[in-house]
Scaffold this motif. Structure first.
Motif, PDB file in Angstrom:
ATOM      1  N   UNK A  19       0.462  -0.246  -4.508  1.00 32.99           N
ATOM      2  CA  UNK A  19      -1.202  -0.066  -4.703  1.00 32.99           C
ATOM      3  C   UNK A  19      -1.628   1.230  -4.354  1.00 32.99           C
ATOM      4  N   UNK A  20      -2.562   1.900  -4.930  1.00 33.67           N
ATOM      5  CA  UNK A  20      -2.922   3.373  -4.561  1.00 33.67           C
ATOM      6  C   UNK A  20      -4.017   3.432  -3.550  1.00 33.67           C
ATOM      7  N   UNK A  21      -3.632   2.643  -2.408  1.00 32.93           N
ATOM      8  CA  UNK A  21      -4.193   2.567  -1.004  1.00 32.93           C
ATOM      9  C   UNK A  21      -3.720   3.043   0.185  1.00 32.93           C
ATOM     10  N   UNK A  22      -4.600   3.268   0.926  1.00 30.64           N
ATOM     11  CA  UNK A  22      -3.906   3.683   2.580  1.00 30.64           C
ATOM     12  C   UNK A  22      -4.412   2.385   3.336  1.00 30.64           C
ATOM     13  N   UNK A  23      -3.614   1.910   4.193  1.00 29.81           N
ATOM     14  CA  UNK A  23      -4.498   0.926   5.170  1.00 29.81           C
ATOM     15  C   UNK A  23      -4.434   1.273   6.686  1.00 29.81           C
ATOM     16  N   UNK A  24      -3.573   2.210   6.825  1.00 26.60           N
ATOM     17  CA  UNK A  24      -3.397   2.534   8.238  1.00 26.60           C
ATOM     18  C   UNK A  24      -2.979   1.390   9.211  1.00 26.60           C
ATOM     19  N   UNK A  25      -3.094   1.227  10.547  1.00 27.53           N
ATOM     20  CA  UNK A  25      -2.850   0.194  11.225  1.00 27.53           C
ATOM     21  C   UNK A  25      -1.336  -0.317  11.252  1.00 27.53           C
ATOM     22  N   UNK A  33      -3.673   4.018 -11.371  1.00 23.93           N
ATOM     23  CA  UNK A  33      -3.197   4.395 -10.504  1.00 23.93           C
ATOM     24  C   UNK A  33      -2.169   3.380  -9.806  1.00 23.93           C
ATOM     25  N   UNK A  34      -2.242   1.914 -10.137  1.00 28.23           N
ATOM     26  CA  UNK A  34      -1.212   1.273  -9.472  1.00 28.23           C
ATOM     27  C   UNK A  34       0.049   1.436 -10.161  1.00 28.23           C
ATOM     28  N   UNK A  35       1.295   1.448  -9.595  1.00 31.31           N
ATOM     29  CA  UNK A  35       2.683   1.247 -10.074  1.00 31.31           C
ATOM     30  C   UNK A  35       3.169   0.227 -10.061  1.00 31.31           C
ATOM     31  N   UNK A  36       3.502  -0.420 -11.460  1.00 32.05           N
ATOM     32  CA  UNK A  36       4.333  -1.768 -11.355  1.00 32.05           C
ATOM     33  C   UNK A  36       5.626  -1.738 -11.721  1.00 32.05           C
ATOM     34  N   UNK A  37       6.557  -1.777 -10.430  1.00 30.46           N
ATOM     35  CA  UNK A  37       8.031  -1.273 -10.618  1.00 30.46           C
ATOM     36  C   UNK A  37       8.726  -2.554 -10.389  1.00 30.46           C
ATOM     37  N   UNK A  38      10.175  -2.388 -10.957  1.00 33.39           N
ATOM     38  CA  UNK A  38      11.039  -3.548 -10.984  1.00 33.39           C
ATOM     39  C   UNK A  38      12.307  -2.995 -10.654  1.00 33.39           C
ATOM     40  N   UNK A  39      12.999  -3.655  -9.918  1.00 29.90           N
ATOM     41  CA  UNK A  39      14.411  -3.281  -9.461  1.00 29.90           C
ATOM     42  C   UNK A  39      15.499  -4.332  -9.321  1.00 29.90           C
ATOM     43  N   UNK A  40      16.437  -3.878  -9.756  1.00 31.38           N
ATOM     44  CA  UNK A  40      17.668  -5.142  -9.686  1.00 31.38           C
ATOM     45  C   UNK A  40      18.688  -4.636  -8.705  1.00 31.38           C
ATOM     46  N   UNK A  41      19.223  -5.651  -8.100  1.00 32.31           N
ATOM     47  CA  UNK A  41      20.377  -5.284  -7.411  1.00 32.31           C
ATOM     48  C   UNK A  41      21.407  -4.794  -7.638  1.00 32.31           C
ATOM     49  N   UNK A  42      22.253  -3.686  -7.157  1.00 27.62           N
ATOM     50  CA  UNK A  42      23.244  -3.208  -7.747  1.00 27.62           C
ATOM     51  C   UNK A  42      24.659  -4.138  -7.211  1.00 27.62           C
ATOM     52  N   UNK A  62       1.056  -1.196   0.000  1.00 28.65           N
ATOM     53  CA  UNK A  62      -0.057  -0.070  -0.111  1.00 28.65           C
ATOM     54  C   UNK A  62       0.787   1.157   0.105  1.00 28.65           C
ATOM     55  N   UNK A  63       0.428   2.204   0.098  1.00 31.50           N
ATOM     56  CA  UNK A  63       1.052   3.837  -0.132  1.00 31.50           C
ATOM     57  C   UNK A  63       1.518   3.885   1.099  1.00 31.50           C
TER      58      UNK A  63
END
Length: 254
Positions: free
Chosen positions: A212-218, A245-254, A45-46
């Motif tokens: 995800x463009x959501x807030x859950x708090x908690x 509104x969803x971001x699908x990101x992809x990262x690789x280890x440096x 979530x955000x």
């Protein structure tokens, strides 16, 4: 890095959902792997929650699930923690016609194997994950695992892989054991505690994170859990896709 693109292609003047082949090309594993390549796929979530009411599904979307299915369609094996198996009701991976030709060309079986990481082996071995898999389920554990639970796992048809000298699993050793079985394109879907253990061991090569463009708090758990790293691990972005509104990101280890 791939620039920000919509998962729904609007370049033709009309909405067009990306095909599974296009998604598979976008998320392809590196060529000519010598050892294992571990990719994680998680949703957050955000405000950093990996779950809502104990499950990740409320944070997801239809497109997130299409990418989830694509990543499974590319993997040799899915590595998952025992707690996630229990909470998410894991079932065997199924063969999908959309990926059959691609998997055959890569020398893969019809579906990825599920590899469950568990120290205690407190698993229900009567579940379809163990009794009805298309590809035999593996259980990764340590040498000190309860012998009676090892026998139960093997009786159910699972292959027990010892990848640690104590009760738990040593992540580098687990990945070597899978690679020795020809399972090099690896995907983990959590849970957070297991992912934290693998990330802390320096064996996580890639993170596919859906924001995800959501807030859950908690006080829900983050995508990784466990002791913090003395020095934060650095990852570099390789692609970002967007849909509703969803971001699908992809990262690789440096």
């Amino acid at each position: 890095m791939r620039r920000l693109l919509p998962v729904t292609d609007q370049t033709s003047g009309e909405d067009r959902e990306w095909s599974l082949d296009e998604l598979a090309d976008a998320y392809a594993y590196p060529d000519a792997l010598q050892g294992a390549w571990l990719r994680a796929n998680m949703v957050s979530s955000l405000d950093g929650a990996a779950q809502h009411d104990g499950r990740s599904q409320p944070l997801s979307s239809d497109t997130d699930m299409r990418i989830f299915g694509t990543l499974r369609g590319l993997a040799d094996a899915v590595v998952v923690g025992a707690e996630t198996v229990r909470l998410e009701g894991y079932r065997p991976a199924r063969a999908r016609e959309a990926f059959a030709e691609r998997r055959a060309a890569a020398g893969q079986g019809p579906a990825p194997a599920i590899a469950v990481v568990s120290a205690s082996l407190k698993l229900d071995f009567t579940l379809p994950l163990f009794t009805e898999p298309l590809v035999p389920t593996l259980v990764l554990t340590g040498a000190a695992a309860p012998p009676e639970r090892v026998r139960e796992a093997e009786k159910a048809g699972a292959e027990v892989v010892v990848a640690g000298d104590g009760p738990g699993v040593d992540p580098p050793r687990a990945l070597r054991a899978l690679a020795e079985r020809g399972l090099r394109r690896l995907l983990t879907e959590g849970g957070p505690r297991m992912l934290g253990q693998f990330a802390a061991s320096g064996v996580l090569d890639e993170l596919c994170l859906t924001v995800s463009p959501t807030l859950t708090v908690g006080d829900a758990q983050r995508i990784t859990g466990g002791p913090g790293l003395a020095v934060p691990a650095r990852f570099a972005p390789t692609s970002v896709l967007e849909e509703a509104g969803f971001l699908f990101t992809r990262y690789r280890r440096i």
